[in-house]
Write a protein that holds these residues in place. Sequence first.
Motif, mmCIF file in Angstrom:
data_model
loop_
_atom_site.group_PDB
_atom_site.id
_atom_site.type_symbol
_atom_site.label_atom_id
_atom_site.label_comp_id
_atom_site.label_asym_id
_atom_site.label_seq_id
_atom_site.Cartn_x
_atom_site.Cartn_y
_atom_site.Cartn_z
ATOM 1 N N PHE B 181 -1.601 -13.393 0.687
ATOM 2 C CA PHE B 181 -2.681 -13.585 -0.299
ATOM 3 C C PHE B 181 -3.999 -12.958 0.168
ATOM 4 C CE2 PHE B 181 -1.071 -17.683 -2.628
ATOM 5 C CZ PHE B 181 -0.030 -16.950 -3.172
ATOM 6 N N THR B 182 -4.215 -12.968 1.478
ATOM 7 C CA THR B 182 -5.499 -12.486 2.000
ATOM 8 C C THR B 182 -5.463 -10.999 2.394
ATOM 9 O OG1 THR B 182 -4.822 -13.297 4.180
ATOM 10 C CG2 THR B 182 -6.239 -14.745 2.876
ATOM 11 N N VAL B 183 -4.330 -10.355 2.163
ATOM 12 C CA VAL B 183 -4.262 -8.918 2.480
ATOM 13 C C VAL B 183 -5.192 -8.164 1.524
ATOM 14 C CG1 VAL B 183 -2.779 -6.874 2.518
ATOM 15 C CG2 VAL B 183 -1.901 -9.065 3.357
ATOM 16 N N PRO B 184 -6.148 -7.374 2.052
ATOM 17 C CA PRO B 184 -7.090 -6.686 1.172
ATOM 18 C C PRO B 184 -6.417 -5.621 0.302
ATOM 19 C CG PRO B 184 -7.423 -6.046 3.470
ATOM 20 C CD PRO B 184 -6.410 -7.145 3.468
ATOM 21 N N ALA B 185 -7.143 -5.220 -0.735
ATOM 22 C CA ALA B 185 -6.594 -4.292 -1.728
ATOM 23 C C ALA B 185 -6.058 -3.007 -1.102
ATOM 24 C CB ALA B 185 -7.658 -3.966 -2.769
ATOM 25 N N ASN B 186 -6.826 -2.411 -0.196
ATOM 26 C CA ASN B 186 -6.382 -1.118 0.346
ATOM 27 C C ASN B 186 -5.096 -1.260 1.167
ATOM 28 O OD1 ASN B 186 -7.682 -2.492 2.409
ATOM 29 N ND2 ASN B 186 -8.486 -0.620 3.373
ATOM 30 N N GLN B 187 -4.958 -2.377 1.861
ATOM 31 C CA GLN B 187 -3.718 -2.568 2.633
ATOM 32 C C GLN B 187 -2.545 -2.918 1.721
ATOM 33 O OE1 GLN B 187 -3.557 -4.854 6.276
ATOM 34 N NE2 GLN B 187 -5.701 -4.374 6.689
ATOM 35 N N THR B 188 -2.830 -3.657 0.655
ATOM 36 C CA THR B 188 -1.771 -3.959 -0.316
ATOM 37 C C THR B 188 -1.272 -2.646 -0.934
ATOM 38 O OG1 THR B 188 -2.790 -6.086 -0.803
ATOM 39 C CG2 THR B 188 -1.229 -5.240 -2.431
ATOM 40 N N ALA B 189 -2.216 -1.772 -1.249
ATOM 41 C CA ALA B 189 -1.864 -0.471 -1.832
ATOM 42 C C ALA B 189 -1.032 0.354 -0.855
ATOM 43 C CB ALA B 189 -3.130 0.279 -2.207
ATOM 44 N N ALA B 190 -1.495 0.434 0.385
ATOM 45 C CA ALA B 190 -0.787 1.242 1.383
ATOM 46 C C ALA B 190 0.607 0.664 1.651
ATOM 47 C CB ALA B 190 -1.594 1.308 2.674
ATOM 48 N N GLY B 191 0.700 -0.660 1.677
ATOM 49 C CA GLY B 191 1.987 -1.307 1.899
ATOM 50 C C GLY B 191 2.963 -0.984 0.774
ATOM 51 N N THR B 192 2.465 -1.034 -0.457
ATOM 52 C CA THR B 192 3.317 -0.729 -1.614
ATOM 53 C C THR B 192 3.798 0.720 -1.548
ATOM 54 O OG1 THR B 192 2.084 -2.355 -2.916
ATOM 55 C CG2 THR B 192 3.426 -0.761 -4.139
ATOM 56 N N ALA B 193 2.893 1.615 -1.179
ATOM 57 C CA ALA B 193 3.283 3.030 -1.054
ATOM 58 C C ALA B 193 4.326 3.215 0.051
ATOM 59 C CB ALA B 193 2.054 3.882 -0.767
ATOM 60 N N ASP B 194 4.183 2.465 1.117
ATOM 61 C CA ASP B 194 5.147 2.547 2.218
ATOM 62 C C ASP B 194 6.534 2.109 1.742
ATOM 63 O OD1 ASP B 194 6.109 2.986 4.771
ATOM 64 O OD2 ASP B 194 5.326 1.122 5.613
ATOM 65 N N ILE B 195 6.583 0.985 1.024
ATOM 66 C CA ILE B 195 7.869 0.499 0.502
ATOM 67 C C ILE B 195 8.487 1.567 -0.413
ATOM 68 C CG2 ILE B 195 9.040 -1.289 -0.847
ATOM 69 C CD1 ILE B 195 6.608 -3.139 -0.240
ATOM 70 N N MET B 196 7.663 2.090 -1.311
ATOM 71 C CA MET B 196 8.177 3.099 -2.251
ATOM 72 C C MET B 196 8.681 4.331 -1.503
ATOM 73 S SD MET B 196 5.425 2.688 -5.398
ATOM 74 C CE MET B 196 6.183 3.900 -6.481
ATOM 75 N N SER B 197 7.981 4.700 -0.458
ATOM 76 C CA SER B 197 8.402 5.869 0.305
ATOM 77 C C SER B 197 9.746 5.627 1.000
ATOM 78 C CB SER B 197 7.331 6.247 1.329
ATOM 79 O OG SER B 197 7.745 7.382 2.054
ATOM 80 N N HIS B 198 9.947 4.423 1.529
ATOM 81 C CA HIS B 198 11.251 4.115 2.138
ATOM 82 C C HIS B 198 12.363 4.285 1.111
ATOM 83 C CE1 HIS B 198 8.972 1.352 5.131
ATOM 84 N NE2 HIS B 198 9.011 2.591 5.550
ATOM 85 N N ILE B 199 12.085 3.842 -0.107
ATOM 86 C CA ILE B 199 13.107 3.953 -1.153
ATOM 87 C C ILE B 199 13.344 5.430 -1.495
ATOM 88 C CG2 ILE B 199 13.782 3.221 -3.474
ATOM 89 C CD1 ILE B 199 11.719 0.873 -3.099
ATOM 90 N N PHE B 200 12.254 6.176 -1.634
ATOM 91 C CA PHE B 200 12.393 7.610 -1.933
ATOM 92 C C PHE B 200 13.224 8.325 -0.866
ATOM 93 C CE2 PHE B 200 8.001 7.448 -4.172
ATOM 94 C CZ PHE B 200 8.591 7.189 -5.402
#
Lengths: 387, 387
Positions: B181-200
């Motif tokens: 819940f306390t993860v800031p926006a930029n880290q949430t964004a980077a984390g989501t991109a990381d997950i998507m990249s693993h899938i790609f």
Amino acid sequence: MLNFNYSIPTKIFFGKGQISVLPDQIQKYGSKILLVYGGGSIKRNGLYDDIVNKLKENSIDFWELSGVEPNPRITTVRKGVEICRENKIDLVLAVGGGSSIDCAKVVAAGYFYEGDTWDVVKNPSKISKVLPIASVLTLAATGSEMDVFAVITNMDTNEKLGTGHEDMVPRFSILDPTYTFTVPANQTAAGTADIMSHIFETYFSSTKGAFLQDRMAEALLKTCINYGKKAIDEPENYEARANLMWASSLAINGLLGYGKHKNWCVHPMEHELSAYYDITHGVGLAILTPYWMKYILDDSTVDKFVEFGINVWGIDSNKDKYDVANTAINRTREYFDLLGIPSKLSEVGIDEDKLEKMAKQAVRKGKIGSLKPIDDKDVLNIFKAAL
Amino acid sequence: MLNFNYSIPTKIFFGKGQISVLPDQIQKYGSKILLVYGGGSIKRNGLYDDIVNKLKENSIDFWELSGVEPNPRITTVRKGVEICRENKIDLVLAVGGGSSIDCAKVVAAGYFYEGDTWDVVKNPSKISKVLPIASVLTLAATGSEMDVFAVITNMDTNEKLGTGHEDMVPRFSILDPTYTFTVPANQTAAGTADIMSHIFETYFSSTKGAFLQDRMAEALLKTCINYGKKAIDEPENYEARANLMWASSLAINGLLGYGKHKNWCVHPMEHELSAYYDITHGVGLAILTPYWMKYILDDSTVDKFVEFGINVWGIDSNKDKYDVANTAINRTREYFDLLGIPSKLSEVGIDEDKLEKMAKQAVRKGKIGSLKPIDDKDVLNIFKAAL
């Protein structure tokens, strides 16, 4: 999404020729095994000889429990327990489909239970320890190769009951799609319907917000739809057999159900049919599923059916909600038609006689179903509609 | 579908409040643990105190390795190995995101290796035995909580290298979405991109016929797309955080890659960027991904991009193939825009200086990429386009 504890420890050796790992994997658990299998198909296709040769070459002693029934019976399980006790078996190896694996699981659980083995079927809490179990899969259907459950029938009492324990999960399973090349069309069809029903049971849940699980369920349903008919038309199509085989394991190994409320509905209804009439499980499921879907379709469930229609069947999302839902249900039944599965209970020799009795039995532990729980009257209505 | 050996033994305790299982789970492995964590966030949000209290209440002795860097460094790992040896640690517990978990993994692998720990990063075959590892996850991104891999940086040599061993997989991981819940926006964004990249990385493979795996990959991509922005807009949206967290684990635990040819492409390119410039991994991935996609798009790859466009982005299948493919790539970049992630390397302080050097390093082990393998010249072209 609900809280969950994930544990899927089974090792899977997937693909053509993976049988070569068998001796090494067995030897992690010991050198005396019970081989559990059904009819003669593994003798006809050479798998039996291949396994037996590998066991002999590696000095693995084996005993046999053969003739496991399609709906495996407690009488057969009891025989297996005796053989294990007499010979101090280290591992129970099922070679076959869900019936052989389910039988092997309850043999392994019964081994350590002092009373009659039927007790551990009726009451899984009596299971405290289980012999190691493994499987060589020859039919894509039940998913028993990667889950903790087993279903055993007692013909004396007309009971077909599920049991399970975390240690009843196979330690390893060998999934070679080429072993399913010889599965006849009707069994391929029934197996595909069984896989789809497992997915439906967790997909049509009351839990909202398990988006990931629902999209994965749709992925598996699309796989079944893409390859079921293909496997019937081209029995030696490796990709079709491989995708169906892997779908059978993932449909029920927990992955789709983690985080969702679960209360299966069509399976307990069908178990009554096959307990009383010994019909093919997947056929019973395919007959009941569309009638069950139509029966529970109402304002409280329609949105889920719309999701199903759009995401799985690609139905136009601009249509009226009930139109999408009904079309999705019809498409499901049409797919079972395409697989050549009967659509009425009367076609598989079931008449009105025992419907009431079976309906009562199906809900013996309370209402069934998660998205919309139903009682014995509802079950009877579904049975009658499906007659 | 290719042959594969499936093994995902990590137990996952998922959901709010699951930290309560921690002492019991630790005690299966011993009573002396090394606590590995990064900066002060777990102290600020109370998780550190909660864990320390639970350890004390249960007489579990603990030592601490704190200050693990976002790109964890071998110098820190070496310190951890020393603490473990001095105190005969039984289990290494990471509390944090992928950095802490990766660091813990290599500490655990270095413990039994007599030489310098950097050796086991450079050469995973030197790993023979590993201390038990566990994690309490606080960031949805790397999937390290459920996989065998770790990435460690050596700032002396500007090397950021991946290593892995089957025993480096965590025995258990606690995934409580409220910790994010306390993860800031930029880290949430980077984390989501990381997950998507693993899938790609596994989705864009040369293997055909892994239909099931591809549909599951799309299920996970749709989950990231559905919840990434939502988690930024509503940081305490439990469903958004839960779906992203579970997606992070499933994206890379093997499930999507089993049965497919794998040769990651964007990750090795990005590793050079963060090895030389210490940028946020997920940001580097999000910058490179669309340029990489455009670069490899040709007649040999377009069908895969069409699949991606139709199934993930819902693009009209009647359109021209290249139209669908290009629209899909643009939509991917637009989604990263929506998450607020920079789109150019120059925006994160990277200039032309080291591009050539980094391009050569990225392919030090040979061509990278499965769907369309690329060499150092290609990498340089992609870097330049992304500048």
